[in-house]
Write an enzyme that holds these catalytic residues in place. Structure first.
Site, PDB file in Angstrom:
ATOM      1  N   TRP A 314       0.689  -1.276   0.072  1.00  0.00           N
ATOM      2  CA  TRP A 314       0.039  -0.075   0.007  1.00  0.00           C
ATOM      3  C   TRP A 314       0.913   1.383   0.020  1.00  0.00           C
ATOM      4  O   TRP A 314       0.643   2.232  -0.617  1.00  0.00           O
ATOM      5  CB  TRP A 314      -0.973  -0.036   1.144  1.00  0.00           C
ATOM      6  CG  TRP A 314      -1.770   1.161   1.456  1.00  0.00           C
ATOM      7  CD1 TRP A 314      -3.007   1.471   0.621  1.00  0.00           C
ATOM      8  CD2 TRP A 314      -1.588   2.386   2.100  1.00  0.00           C
ATOM      9  NE1 TRP A 314      -3.451   2.615   0.885  1.00  0.00           N
ATOM     10  CE2 TRP A 314      -2.628   3.233   1.885  1.00  0.00           C
ATOM     11  CE3 TRP A 314      -0.457   2.786   2.857  1.00  0.00           C
ATOM     12  CZ2 TRP A 314      -2.663   4.429   2.562  1.00  0.00           C
ATOM     13  CZ3 TRP A 314      -0.639   3.959   3.481  1.00  0.00           C
ATOM     14  CH2 TRP A 314      -1.727   4.785   3.531  1.00  0.00           C
ATOM     15  N   HIS A 315       1.965   1.260   0.679  1.00  0.00           N
ATOM     16  CA  HIS A 315       2.631   2.533   0.862  1.00  0.00           C
ATOM     17  C   HIS A 315       3.537   2.877  -0.526  1.00  0.00           C
ATOM     18  O   HIS A 315       3.731   3.682  -0.718  1.00  0.00           O
ATOM     19  CB  HIS A 315       3.746   2.291   2.017  1.00  0.00           C
ATOM     20  CG  HIS A 315       3.483   2.514   3.193  1.00  0.00           C
ATOM     21  ND1 HIS A 315       2.514   1.890   4.285  1.00  0.00           N
ATOM     22  CD2 HIS A 315       3.211   3.838   3.944  1.00  0.00           C
ATOM     23  CE1 HIS A 315       2.291   2.277   5.242  1.00  0.00           C
ATOM     24  NE2 HIS A 315       2.732   3.379   5.079  1.00  0.00           N
ATOM     25  N   GLY A 316       3.953   1.980  -1.403  1.00  0.00           N
ATOM     26  CA  GLY A 316       4.325   2.113  -2.453  1.00  0.00           C
ATOM     27  C   GLY A 316       4.741   1.207  -3.502  1.00  0.00           C
ATOM     28  O   GLY A 316       5.055  -0.137  -3.046  1.00  0.00           O
ATOM     29  N   PHE A 460       1.794   8.469  -1.195  1.00  0.00           N
ATOM     30  CA  PHE A 460       1.093   7.200  -0.905  1.00  0.00           C
ATOM     31  C   PHE A 460      -0.215   7.210  -1.071  1.00  0.00           C
ATOM     32  O   PHE A 460      -0.797   6.046  -1.117  1.00  0.00           O
ATOM     33  CB  PHE A 460       1.709   6.810   0.478  1.00  0.00           C
ATOM     34  CG  PHE A 460       3.040   6.931   0.705  1.00  0.00           C
ATOM     35  CD1 PHE A 460       3.914   6.612  -0.087  1.00  0.00           C
ATOM     36  CD2 PHE A 460       3.543   7.419   1.873  1.00  0.00           C
ATOM     37  CE1 PHE A 460       5.489   6.424   0.121  1.00  0.00           C
ATOM     38  CE2 PHE A 460       5.020   7.524   2.349  1.00  0.00           C
ATOM     39  CZ  PHE A 460       5.752   7.025   1.358  1.00  0.00           C
TER      40      PHE A 460
END
Length: 460
Positions: A314-316, A460
């Site tokens: 999810w963060h990248g 993000f």
């Protein structure tokens, strides 16, 4: 437009609050939707088009889902539910991970690049929580304009907090625009602005100088990691304070997103204090539906693996984020299996220091462009491949800033402030107001003189 831009601070925010004050109560919700639309369209009109599509799609998918359930067509309702989830995740995958997937198959990145819509990760999770709650029967389909406000509400759209529609609906029901909330919201907004502008902004100078250097000493490597650790916290918690403060100014109280995470005594405790709304989403919509801790230790560890793998993704779109997520999984799994028992006799202050060290090492993967760069940086931290001689200069130049950062990352100042507020001392209110005004003026002066820097979590 961002919360730390002069156009927002000096024009959009004061005009919005003025308009909100003068319009009648029945028109306030419509005004908030209009303001949110203007906020979104200011940066990129295509963002508004994307949000319009997903709002209409998810709203009518939810209505169709409820209609099919009421008609007893469970299989068809499940198909609609899964299709809607797949579409939302597909949108997120296309905008955020398209080039990453192309690279996995050895294909070149899209020539023109892909413009990622505003807050797509946060919007997508809000929509997923809404669909899941409607499917489970916990949430009825709301009025269309309430749903529009839920998705577009400008204080939270860029980087959260992530709130479910049930939480937002409670805010709608208890909306309380008053002088007390306006003052409390302004105080929180200024606190966040100070964190972002004066602390994170100056820490970024140290971190950028060290992280972009061709070589670094052991001291420099540790100073760089420490600077990023504080910078990320003040940047993101600063945004959250500003977002929650803005919501409160309009009479909407959003849940807090940080609870002094660097005081945590374990990695599990860290995730109870860091990005609280994200942790709540994964707990409620991934961990518990998978079985949580109800199906034995092995299944619990697997569920944690899924949660932290998804957290990293999810963060990248990078293997560094995936590795960072799995790094935290390893610590969480170890704590569940044996580490918590082993650490019970260790003093709390030492447990906090060890947890802080583990978190700081993890941030190296978070800020590095590749796994090789991350391991090279970690090597510098233990004396491998080091060079240069600027460590002493950086330490002397930034020691006061780092000390202040450590102080404000602890709840000491907040606790003293709350004690003074409760005592209702006559001198306190005017003095504290002057301090806030002075801090706000310093932030504005800093914004005038410095180049604008975006919030880290906006990516993000």
């Amino acid at each position: 437009m961002a919360f730390n831009q002069l156009i927002f601070v000096c024009l959009f925010m004061p005009l919005s609050l003025l308009l909100y004050k003068v319009v009648p109560q029945r028109a306030k919700k419509a005004l908030l939707i209009l303001l949110s639309v203007l906020f979104i369209a200011w940066g990129n009109l295509s963002d508004l088009i994307y949000l319009s599509v997903v709002i209409v799609f998810n709203f009518f998918s939810a209505k169709q889902l409820c209609s099919l359930k009421e008609a007893g067509k469970g299989k068809l309702a499940r198909f609609v539910f899964i299709s809607a989830l797949a579409a939302d995740i597909g949108f997120l995958g296309y905008f955020k991970y398209f080039n990453f997937f192309r690279s996995l198959f050895g294909l070149p990145a899209a020539a023109a690049g892909i413009a990622v819509p505003i807050g797509i990760s946060f919007v997508t999770f809000s929509l997923i929580s809404f669909l899941c709650d409607v499917n489970s029967g916990r949430q009825a389909v709301p009025r269309f304009f309430d749903f529009c406000l839920f998705v577009t509400f400008f204080p939270k759209i860029t980087s959260g907090p992530i709130v479910s529609f049930d939480e937002f609906n409670q805010m709608l029901a208890s909306e309380n625009y008053c002088k007390q909330n306006l003052n409390a919201g302004m105080e929180l907004y200024i606190t966040g602005l100070v964190k972002k502008t004066l602390l994170a902004g100056n820490l970024s100078v140290l971190f950028t100088a060290i992280s972009t250097a061709s070589e670094r000493t052991v001291l420099e490597a540790w100073l760089g990691a420490l600077a990023y650790t504080f910078m990320l916290y003040f940047d993101f918690s600063g945004y959250s304070d500003m977002a929650i403060g803005l919501g409160k100014m309009f009479g909407y109280t959003m849940p807090k997103n940080f609870a002094y995470p660097y005081t945590a005594i374990s990695i599990e405790d860290f995730w109870r204090k860091w990005h609280i709304s994200l942790g709540a989403f994964f707990r409620n919509y991934v961990y518990i539906p998978l079985g949580g801790n109800r199906k034995g230790k092995a299944r619990q560890i697997f569920n944690l693996f899924v949660v932290f793998l998804l957290t990293g993704i999810w963060h990248g779109a990078s293997f560094t984020f995936i590795f960072w997520g799995l790094y935290h999984f390893v610590f969480n799994a170890a704590e569940k299996l044996f580490l918590n028992k082993a650490m019970k006799r260790v003093p709390g202050i030492l447990r906090s220091l060890l947890t802080f060290l583990a978190v700081m090492v993890g941030w190296v993967f978070f800020f590095s462009d590749s796994l090789s760069a991350a391991f090279r940086y970690l090597g510098n931290m233990v004396g491998i491949g080091t060079g240069g001689s600027a460590g002493g200069y950086y330490l002397a130049s930034f020691v006061l800033l780092l000390a202040l950062s450590a102080f404000f990352a602890l709840p000491i100042f907040c606790n003293v402030l709350n004690i003074l507020k409760r005592k209702r001392l006559q001198w306190f209110s005017p003095v504290y107001t002057l301090i806030l005004v002075f801090a706000f003026a310093l932030c504005v002066a800093s914004m005038v003189s410095d180049t604008y820097t975006s919030f880290l979590y906006a990516a993000f």
